[in-house]
Design an enzyme around this catalytic site. Structure first.
Site, PDB file in Angstrom:
ATOM      1  N   THR A  72       0.744  -1.160  -0.155  1.00 11.38           N
ATOM      2  CA  THR A  72       0.206   0.084   0.007  1.00 11.38           C
ATOM      3  C   THR A  72       0.743   1.354  -0.115  1.00 11.38           C
ATOM      4  OG1 THR A  72      -1.612  -1.234   1.295  1.00 11.38           O
ATOM      5  CG2 THR A  72      -1.966   1.296   1.273  1.00 11.38           C
ATOM      6  N   CYS A  74      26.537   8.322   4.997  1.00  9.92           N
ATOM      7  CA  CYS A  74      26.658   6.798   5.420  1.00  9.92           C
ATOM      8  C   CYS A  74      27.842   6.569   6.038  1.00  9.92           C
ATOM      9  CB  CYS A  74      26.333   6.056   4.135  1.00  9.92           C
ATOM     10  SG  CYS A  74      24.862   6.529   3.166  1.00  9.92           S
TER      11      CYS A  74
HETATM   12  N1  PLP Z   1      22.464   7.765  -3.919  1.00 10.13           N
HETATM   13  C1  PLP Z   1      23.147   8.879  -3.985  1.00 10.13           C
HETATM   14  C2  PLP Z   1      23.829   9.317  -4.909  1.00 10.13           C
HETATM   15  C3  PLP Z   1      22.975   9.333  -2.510  1.00 10.13           C
HETATM   16  O1  PLP Z   1      23.614  10.428  -2.205  1.00 10.13           O
HETATM   17  C4  PLP Z   1      22.285   8.736  -1.596  1.00 10.13           C
HETATM   18  C5  PLP Z   1      21.921   9.123  -0.327  1.00 10.13           C
HETATM   19  O2  PLP Z   1      22.551  10.061   0.239  1.00 10.13           O
HETATM   20  C6  PLP Z   1      21.453   7.397  -2.034  1.00 10.13           C
HETATM   21  C7  PLP Z   1      21.702   7.292  -3.243  1.00 10.13           C
HETATM   22  C8  PLP Z   1      20.605   6.748  -1.158  1.00 10.13           C
HETATM   23  O3  PLP Z   1      19.390   7.780  -0.674  1.00 10.13           O
HETATM   24  P1  PLP Z   1      18.532   7.131   0.483  1.00 10.13           P
HETATM   25  O4  PLP Z   1      19.422   6.932   1.815  1.00 10.13           O
HETATM   26  O5  PLP Z   1      17.308   7.988   0.624  1.00 10.13           O
HETATM   27  O6  PLP Z   1      17.964   5.928   0.042  1.00 10.13           O
END
Ligand code: PLP
Length: 401
Positions: free
Chosen positions: A239, A326
């Site tokens: 959903t 990250c």
């Molecule tokens: N791709 C890129 C280039 C990003 O900078 C990020 C997040 O920093 C992502 C993918 C992943 O995004 P999300 O954490 O919203 O899944």
């Protein structure tokens, strides 16, 4: 006590107040309609989702039924890459990518590798650019997919996607690009780029976190990663998150209407910050391409101090990051900077500043001033004797906020 200036818009953007206003009725009034239900409440929720699909499609020049909503860009990247690999498994199992992709692209490719696919990882030059020639040389008869990001999250370098497209698509090879960082900062058109699949992240362009989208060009072979009911053309069952989808639609509409104007302002602010830092630190090194770069992104290496030390010293005044959000906890230097051939010392001195639409000129002056003070306090002599022009001297009290 004031809040630190937020210069980390590549990690996430604040929700635009107009986006919040658009979402609110779907939390307070229309919240009980399931878009799949036939009654009036379901119909309203369904209409809201479809309106958002048009808004997102319009922003990137796509058809509305080429947009699939996902839970985030990570999910969109996984669906685009693994979904296509699965659908193409009998045609070929070779995929090409770059050495500076976000983990949400490189990790699904690693997974495919463990399951028998072959993955060619292309190097980048000192600016973080993939050469079109290297893509050409890596093509094989069994290549089914090329996945190269549009703009890098750490240094902002923008890849030559349309040139890569001109080379790979006439050969019947599919092209995916992770545009999580570029959408909202520069114009993005799926036809101009010539891509079959493109990833978007709502929280990088002033929508909420927890909403992404995958553009899938009509006719592209793709399998779902999770199975269930028929939502999102059966490719992303479950959903729909109606309020978040309404939000990404509104955010897309706002960017579409702004007509690229914001990019100009972002560039000016970013370049002022760069100039201020250069005045105090002549040895400052820019990481990323000088021109082919996101207008909001400034990744610089400071000499004789690590980025971590500097951000710690300036933490009460400036919120920026070492690179990808990250990896913030890890002591390892950025894989992106390593792939660009930066020395360990230069990579450790790197800080990524990323401005956004709510950043003001006084934010930039304040941030520059306090960063220079922090550098001076950390022993960087040149930062203690810069011209008085902006009163950027080693004194944290100078700027009332
Ligand atoms: N791709 C890129 C280039 C990003 O900078 C990020 C997040 O920093 C992502 C993918 C992943 O995004 P999300 O954490 O919203 O899944």
């Amino acid at each position: 006590m004031h809040n630190p200036i937020y210069l980390d818009h590549n990690a996430t953007t604040p929700v635009d107040p107009q986006v919040a206003d658009a979402i609110e009725p779907y939390l307070r009034q229309h919240f009980f309609g399931n878009p799949s239900s036939n009654h009036i409440y379901g119909q309203r929720a369904h209409d809201a989702v479809e309106k958002a699909r048009y808004q997102v499609a319009t922003l990137i020049g796509a058809q509305h039924d080429e947009i699939l909503f996902t839970g985030c860009a990570t999910e969109a990247n996984n669906l685009g890459i693994r979904g296509v690999a699965e659908a193409m498994r009998n045609k070929g199992r070779h995929i090409i990518t770059s050495s500076i992709e976000h983990p949400s692209v490189s990790a699904p490719l690693q997974l495919l590798k463990r399951n028998g696919w072959e993955v060619t990882v292309l190097p980048v030059d000192k600016y973080g650019l993939v050469s079109v020639e290297s893509v050409k040389n890596a093509l094989r008869p069994d290549t089914v997919l090329v996945s190269i990001m549009h703009a890098n999250n750490e240094v902002g370098t923008i890849q030559p996607i349309s040139e890569i497209s001109d080379m790979v698509r006439p050969k019947g090879i599919l092209l995916h690009t992770d545009a999580a960082q570029s959408v909202g900062k520069i114009p993005v058109s799926v036809d101009h780029l010539g891509v079959d699949l493109l990833t978007l992240a709502g929280h990088k362009f002033y929508a909420t976190k927890g909403i992404g989208a995958l553009y899938v060009r009509k006719g592209t072979p793709i399998e779902p990663l999770i199975v269930g009911a028929g939502h999102e053309q059966g490719l992303r069952p479950g959903t729909e998150n109606v309020p978040a989808i309404v939000g990404i639609g509104k955010a897309a509409e706002l960017i579409y209407k702004s007509d690229g104007f914001e990019g100009i302002t972002l560039r000016i602010l970013r370049d002022i910050l760069h100039e201020r830092l250069l005045e105090a630190v002549p040895d400052l090194k820019l990481n990323g391409h000088p021109d082919m770069r996101l207008p909001n992104t400034l990744n610089v290496s400071f000499p004789n101090i690590t980025g971590r030390e500097l951000l710690k010293q300036a933490a009460n005044d400036v919120a920026a990051s070492l690179g990808s959000a990250c990896h913030e906890e890890s002591d390892k230097v950025s894989g992106v900077l390593g792939a660009m051939g930066l020395s360990q010392q230069r990579a450790q001195g790197a800080v990524r500043f990323s401005v956004g639409v709510s950043t003001s000129i006084s934010d930039i002056e304040w941030a520059a001033s306090t960063l220079v003070s922090a550098l001076c306090e950390c022993g960087l002599k040149s930062a203690c004797h810069i011209p008085d022009k902006n009163k950027l001297i080693c004194n944290k009290q100078i700027y009332p906020h």
